[in-house]
Design a protein around this motif. Structure first.
Motif, PDB file in Angstrom:
ATOM      1  N   SER A 182      -4.707  -2.682  -2.699  1.00 27.06           N
ATOM      2  CA  SER A 182      -4.294  -2.243  -1.363  1.00 27.06           C
ATOM      3  C   SER A 182      -5.114  -2.904  -0.260  1.00 27.06           C
ATOM      4  CB  SER A 182      -4.413  -0.718  -1.271  1.00 27.06           C
ATOM      5  OG  SER A 182      -3.554  -0.085  -2.189  1.00 27.06           O
TER       6      SER A 182
ATOM      7  N   GLY B  75      -6.182   9.541   0.281  1.00 27.85           N
ATOM      8  CA  GLY B  75      -4.758   9.327   0.068  1.00 27.85           C
ATOM      9  C   GLY B  75      -3.920   9.889   1.198  1.00 27.85           C
TER      10      GLY B  75
ATOM     11  N   PHE C  21      -0.149   3.436  -3.463  1.00 30.88           N
ATOM     12  CA  PHE C  21      -0.829   4.731  -3.411  1.00 30.88           C
ATOM     13  C   PHE C  21      -0.025   5.820  -4.128  1.00 30.88           C
ATOM     14  CE2 PHE C  21      -4.015   3.097  -0.581  1.00 30.88           C
ATOM     15  CZ  PHE C  21      -5.057   4.019  -0.643  1.00 30.88           C
TER      16      PHE C  21
ATOM     17  N   SER D 273      -1.694   7.739   3.998  1.00 32.04           N
ATOM     18  CA  SER D 273      -0.268   7.978   4.243  1.00 32.04           C
ATOM     19  C   SER D 273       0.042   7.943   5.734  1.00 32.04           C
ATOM     20  CB  SER D 273       0.149   9.331   3.663  1.00 32.04           C
ATOM     21  OG  SER D 273      -0.008   9.356   2.273  1.00 32.04           O
TER      22      SER D 273
ATOM     23  N   LEU E 203      -2.202   6.806  -7.281  1.00 38.63           N
ATOM     24  CA  LEU E 203      -3.219   7.787  -6.922  1.00 38.63           C
ATOM     25  C   LEU E 203      -3.102   9.072  -7.745  1.00 38.63           C
ATOM     26  CD1 LEU E 203      -5.670   8.293  -5.127  1.00 38.63           C
ATOM     27  CD2 LEU E 203      -4.140   9.356  -3.459  1.00 38.63           C
TER      28      LEU E 203
ATOM     29  N   THR F 210       0.829  -1.209   0.000  1.00 36.01           N
ATOM     30  CA  THR F 210       0.000   0.000   0.000  1.00 36.01           C
ATOM     31  C   THR F 210       0.862   1.256   0.000  1.00 36.01           C
ATOM     32  OG1 THR F 210      -0.190   0.155   2.427  1.00 36.01           O
ATOM     33  CG2 THR F 210      -1.755  -1.258   1.284  1.00 36.01           C
TER      34      THR F 210
ATOM     35  N   ALA G 227      -8.581   1.839   1.857  1.00 29.57           N
ATOM     36  CA  ALA G 227      -8.424   1.403   0.472  1.00 29.57           C
ATOM     37  C   ALA G 227      -9.779   1.044  -0.135  1.00 29.57           C
ATOM     38  CB  ALA G 227      -7.475   0.214   0.400  1.00 29.57           C
TER      39      ALA G 227
END
Length: 434
Positions: free
Chosen positions: A409, A337, A252, A341, A256, A248, A321
């Motif tokens: 993810s 997103g 991302f 993180s 993303l 993941t 996700a």
């Protein structure tokens, strides 16, 4: 065990200064590694690439080298001067990044990315081993949390400054260089500064004895292998479980930005600055919050706190996700997103500390290298390509990249959850081993 030294007590400014410089190096490595993610559309146009071929530049080109050189450089971190190893690594990956900007074909760019991966394989085993020798165990998560801000600072800055540099280059003539080539060359320059800082301000510390060690002599490779086999329930589940989370971490940032541009029509420079800022802030906050959460759990009697936080992280990432697949707007997808993180960065410092704590000093470089190997194969090596393969060959629609990202993810986080639960049990048993 060794006689207590200054490094066993309260670390001084020299130790924390070393951590700051190592963090700069780690940040730079992720800038050089991930700036390509913002250059997806220019590179597709330049070399007429599909998402799958482009994903090989993001993942396989870098990871093949990272995997091949990690055991070699990990062994060097156990047997040679770690600071000098880092200096050489920084200089070489900066040169390779600049060569990415001079590429005139897909395969030249592939080869340059290979060089970046080979040189960056020096960083984790050497840096983690240096910190383990300069900090006592109870302070290791805090020191590693500062170091492990590097991926999030680097990932965020790669997009922020990549976006700024792209916008700057778009209106200027650089002769034979396209704007995307200018970006690669520009981000390679700071490597010279970081190498100089390592040379002038970081010293090689004495090696301390670790768990299960009675001698500071170099550990034979046969003994390293024997210890891995004897404690396989921890190492296998830990490496594979963290690999599930790391998927993941790479998926991302890799896709993303493309989702935001394709699905919501956002401009690359805007995405770079906005998503990059969220990665920088969210990732850094997560990696610094992880040790605080670990400490809170430890004060409540959880000896396994270092591996409880990864379990929490896996659950949160799976939920986020899944929600990405149903994001109704640019703002919602961007927010998911940013929160992701924070969540996937929560366990990174504590997990790294757990690995160092239960691993003897003279095999920490190899243990860290195997960790890098595992998460690179599982995470960086597969994450971008799995997403791309689902987009290209399942949905047959590049506009569905957000759903591909969400599916990849969520599943990987849940697999990681199961494996890390097994690693937690084995970790507690190792703590009780004389």
């Amino acid at each position: 065990m060794s006689v207590p030294s200054q490094s066993d007590q309260q670390p001084g400014w020299g130790a924390w200064g070393m951590v700051v410089i190592l963090t700069l190096a780690y940040t730079l490595s992720f800038i050089d590694r991930q700036v390509l993610n913002l250059l997806v559309e220019p590179l597709k146009a330049e070399f007429d690439l599909s998402d799958t071929r482009l994903s090989l530049l993001q993942g396989a080109a870098f990871t093949i080298a990272y995997i091949a050189f990690s055991p070699i450089l990990g062994r060097m971190a156990d047997t040679s001067n770690r600071r000098n190893l880092l200096i050489g690594g920084v200089l070489l990956w900066s040169l390779a990044t600049a060569l990415c900007g001079l590429a005139r074909s897909y395969w030249q760019l592939f080869a340059a990315r290979f060089g970046v991966g080979a040189a960056e394989a020096s960083l984790t085993p050497a840096a983690w081993s240096l910190i383990a020798d300069r900090f006592p165990p109870h302070m290791m998560p805090r020191a590693l949390s500062v170091l492990l801000m590097g991926p999030y600072l680097g990932g965020g800055l790669a997009m922020i400054f990549g976006g700024i540099l792209l916008e700057y280059a778009a209106g200027r003539d650089f002769g034979i260089l396209a704007p995307w080539q200018f970006v690669f060359i520009a981000v390679a320059v700071p490597g010279m500064v970081v190498a100089a800082l390592l040379a002038f301000f970081v010293r090689e510390p004495m090696r301390k004895l670790g768990l299960g060690e009675v001698s500071g002599d170099t550990m034979p490779l046969s003994e390293v292998g024997r210890r891995f086999r004897r404690n396989w329930r921890f190492y296998f589940n830990f490496y594979a479980g963290m690999g599930g989370l790391v998927i993941t971490l790479y998926a991302f940032p890799a896709w993303l930005p493309a989702m935001l541009m394709r699905q919501f029509g956002a401009d690359a420079s805007v995405v770079g600055i906005q998503y990059g800022s969220l990665v920088l802030i969210g990732g850094s906050a997560g990696v610094l919050t992880g040790p605080l959460l670990t400490g809170w759990l430890e004060r409540r009697g959880r000896r396994d706190a270092l591996l409880i936080v990864p379990l929490l992280s896996a659950v949160l990432v799976a939920v986020l996700a899944t929600s990405l697949a149903f994001a109704p707007s640019y703002t919602v997808a961007l927010a998911i997103g940013g929160i992701a993180s924070f969540c996937y960065s929560l366990p990174m410092a504590g997990a790294s500390a757990a690995l160092q704590i239960v691993t003897p000093n003279r095999m920490r470089g190899m243990a860290s290298a195997v960790y890098v190997f595992a998460v690179s194969v599982i995470g960086l090596g597969t994450a971008p390509t799995i997403v791309a393969l689902i987009t290209d060959h399942v949905f047959h629609d590049e506009g569905m990249v957000g759903v591909s990202l969400a599916l990849t993810s969520a599943v990987s986080a849940l697999v990681g959850l199961v494996l890390l639960a097994n690693a937690r049990k084995a970790y507690v048993e190792l703590l009780d081993t004389p």
